[in-house]
Design a protein around this motif. Structure first.
Motif, PDB file in Angstrom:
ATOM      1  N   GLN A 134       0.776  -1.359   0.211  1.00  0.00           N
ATOM      2  CA  GLN A 134      -0.089  -0.002   0.117  1.00  0.00           C
ATOM      3  C   GLN A 134       0.835   1.263   0.137  1.00  0.00           C
ATOM      4  O   GLN A 134       0.413   2.482  -0.169  1.00  0.00           O
ATOM      5  CB  GLN A 134      -0.743   0.045   1.234  1.00  0.00           C
ATOM      6  CG  GLN A 134      -1.977  -0.964   0.910  1.00  0.00           C
ATOM      7  CD  GLN A 134      -1.712  -2.465   2.020  1.00  0.00           C
ATOM      8  OE1 GLN A 134      -0.562  -2.622   1.839  1.00  0.00           O
ATOM      9  NE2 GLN A 134      -2.587  -3.053   2.447  1.00  0.00           N
ATOM     10  N   PHE A 135       2.107   1.120   0.339  1.00  0.00           N
ATOM     11  CA  PHE A 135       2.926   2.460   0.495  1.00  0.00           C
ATOM     12  C   PHE A 135       4.184   2.331  -0.800  1.00  0.00           C
ATOM     13  O   PHE A 135       5.022   3.074  -0.783  1.00  0.00           O
ATOM     14  CB  PHE A 135       3.680   2.276   1.752  1.00  0.00           C
ATOM     15  CG  PHE A 135       2.791   2.611   3.019  1.00  0.00           C
ATOM     16  CD1 PHE A 135       2.040   3.752   3.037  1.00  0.00           C
ATOM     17  CD2 PHE A 135       2.852   1.584   3.991  1.00  0.00           C
ATOM     18  CE1 PHE A 135       1.291   4.111   3.970  1.00  0.00           C
ATOM     19  CE2 PHE A 135       2.005   1.909   5.203  1.00  0.00           C
ATOM     20  CZ  PHE A 135       1.098   3.084   5.083  1.00  0.00           C
ATOM     21  N   PHE A 136       3.843   1.438  -1.656  1.00  0.00           N
ATOM     22  CA  PHE A 136       4.987   1.296  -2.765  1.00  0.00           C
ATOM     23  C   PHE A 136       5.191   2.439  -3.645  1.00  0.00           C
ATOM     24  O   PHE A 136       6.127   2.967  -3.939  1.00  0.00           O
ATOM     25  CB  PHE A 136       4.646   0.068  -3.627  1.00  0.00           C
ATOM     26  CG  PHE A 136       5.123  -1.248  -2.927  1.00  0.00           C
ATOM     27  CD1 PHE A 136       5.623  -1.288  -1.863  1.00  0.00           C
ATOM     28  CD2 PHE A 136       5.029  -2.164  -3.885  1.00  0.00           C
ATOM     29  CE1 PHE A 136       6.201  -2.678  -1.294  1.00  0.00           C
ATOM     30  CE2 PHE A 136       5.412  -3.611  -3.463  1.00  0.00           C
ATOM     31  CZ  PHE A 136       5.880  -3.874  -1.916  1.00  0.00           C
ATOM     32  N   GLU A 137       3.895   3.194  -3.728  1.00  0.00           N
ATOM     33  CA  GLU A 137       3.903   4.441  -4.568  1.00  0.00           C
ATOM     34  C   GLU A 137       4.234   5.847  -3.941  1.00  0.00           C
ATOM     35  O   GLU A 137       4.805   6.569  -4.577  1.00  0.00           O
ATOM     36  CB  GLU A 137       2.643   4.512  -5.289  1.00  0.00           C
ATOM     37  CG  GLU A 137       2.313   3.559  -6.292  1.00  0.00           C
ATOM     38  CD  GLU A 137       1.009   3.734  -7.102  1.00  0.00           C
ATOM     39  OE1 GLU A 137       0.483   4.748  -6.965  1.00  0.00           O
ATOM     40  OE2 GLU A 137       0.643   2.877  -7.561  1.00  0.00           O
ATOM     41  N   ALA A 144       6.779  10.158   0.907  1.00  0.00           N
ATOM     42  CA  ALA A 144       5.733  11.370   1.153  1.00  0.00           C
ATOM     43  C   ALA A 144       5.291  10.829   2.405  1.00  0.00           C
ATOM     44  O   ALA A 144       4.982  11.633   3.357  1.00  0.00           O
ATOM     45  CB  ALA A 144       4.972  11.356   0.239  1.00  0.00           C
ATOM     46  N   VAL A 145       5.029   9.526   2.743  1.00  0.00           N
ATOM     47  CA  VAL A 145       4.398   9.046   3.816  1.00  0.00           C
ATOM     48  C   VAL A 145       5.252   9.270   4.991  1.00  0.00           C
ATOM     49  O   VAL A 145       4.747   9.815   6.260  1.00  0.00           O
ATOM     50  CB  VAL A 145       4.035   7.725   3.552  1.00  0.00           C
ATOM     51  CG1 VAL A 145       3.376   7.055   5.250  1.00  0.00           C
ATOM     52  CG2 VAL A 145       2.640   7.631   2.889  1.00  0.00           C
ATOM     53  N   ILE A 146       6.544   8.811   4.875  1.00  0.00           N
ATOM     54  CA  ILE A 146       7.395   9.068   5.956  1.00  0.00           C
ATOM     55  C   ILE A 146       7.686  10.575   6.170  1.00  0.00           C
ATOM     56  O   ILE A 146       7.783  10.997   7.487  1.00  0.00           O
ATOM     57  CB  ILE A 146       8.894   8.505   5.521  1.00  0.00           C
ATOM     58  CG1 ILE A 146       8.663   7.047   5.605  1.00  0.00           C
ATOM     59  CG2 ILE A 146      10.046   8.971   6.602  1.00  0.00           C
ATOM     60  CD1 ILE A 146      10.132   6.350   4.953  1.00  0.00           C
TER      61      ILE A 146
END
Length: 257
Positions: free
Chosen positions: A13-16, A20-22
């Motif tokens: 779910q975080f591959f893309e 930015a999430v971090i």
């Protein structure tokens, strides 16, 4: 400053948009995280993410749902990786009686092997528990897991079991469910766990806290968990943040940078 003690930044779910999430997490005051790897696919990525970020660490282990897939070579691999400077815990491990992919007997065997491994390498354990609390506590007691202690990850069971966990040197980690309007048990636990044994987490991308329930979770949202616990305990959010972060440092043996 907050410490998300259990996050799956290595999830598909975080591959893309992982970077930015971090960054959103750092911007929200989530300064530290432990990325949990639990199979052949997610373990290398957990370590890679930890290597790329100074204040992100990794845990390595084998998920109970996939216990049937674990080989002796996999166990040896986990032991080797335990020596990595960014690996701070063994897990997630435990029992999951909700899904039926791995028979209970195999789950228990793999669980016991990983506890023994954690004791061998002297590292805390991260426990996954779904509908198996009594068996988990029994196995932890039989294997003398108190020697290394660890985390009851995303604790979502009755207050009655908390003392048995504390007696074995385990911390109680709370996530998104403590914010759910109908979640009575996590709220009771949040209000009663000794402050020096309390941790916060997201388990992202799963279990997003209110008001994001049902959406993709991310580590920035651990702030919502800490805010709810502060409200339940009638304490300042900053105080809960400081206490839970110090607890994580102590458990994982991390020096504040």
């Amino acid at each position: 400053m907050l410490f998300d003690t259990h996050v799956h930044l290595n999830a598909r779910q975080f591959f893309e948009d992982r970077d930015a999430v971090i960054q959103r997490a750092f911007d929200a005051g989530v300064s530290y995280m432990v990325v949990v790897g639990f199979d052949r696919e997610t373990i290398p990525l957990a370590i890679e993410i930890a290597e790329q970020n100074e204040t992100i660490y990794a845990a390595v282990g084998w998920h109970p749902v996939d216990a049937v897939d674990m080989t002796a070579e996999d166990l040896d691999w986990v032991e080797e990786l335990a020596a990595h400077p960014k690996v701070v815990a063994i897990g997630e491990m435990g029992l999951d009686y909700h899904w039926d992919k791995s028979p209970k007997a195999i789950q228990k065997e793999v669980f016991r092997k990983q506890i023994r491994l954690a004791k061998k390498v002297n590292m805390p354990i991260t426990i996954h528990n779904r509908e198996a609390t009594s068996d988990i506590i029994e196995i932890l007691q039989q294997e003398d897991a108190k020697e290394v202690g660890g985390i009851m990850h995303c604790y979502n069971d009755a207050v009655d079991y908390v003392q048995a966990c504390l007696d074995m040197n385990f911390y109680i980690s709370l996530g998104g469910p403590v914010t759910f309007k109908n979640a009575t048990m996590p709220k009771e636990v949040a209000a009663s766990v000794p402050l020096d044994r309390l941790l916060v987490e997201t388990d992202a991308p799963f279990l997003a806290p209110h008001p994001n329930r049902g959406k993709r979770n991310e580590p920035a949202y651990v702030k919502l968990v800490a805010e709810k616990i502060a409200e339940l305990r009638e304490m300042a959010f900053e105080e809960i943040s400081e206490i839970t972060t110090e607890n994580a440092f102590t458990l994982f043996g991390i020096k504040r940078s």
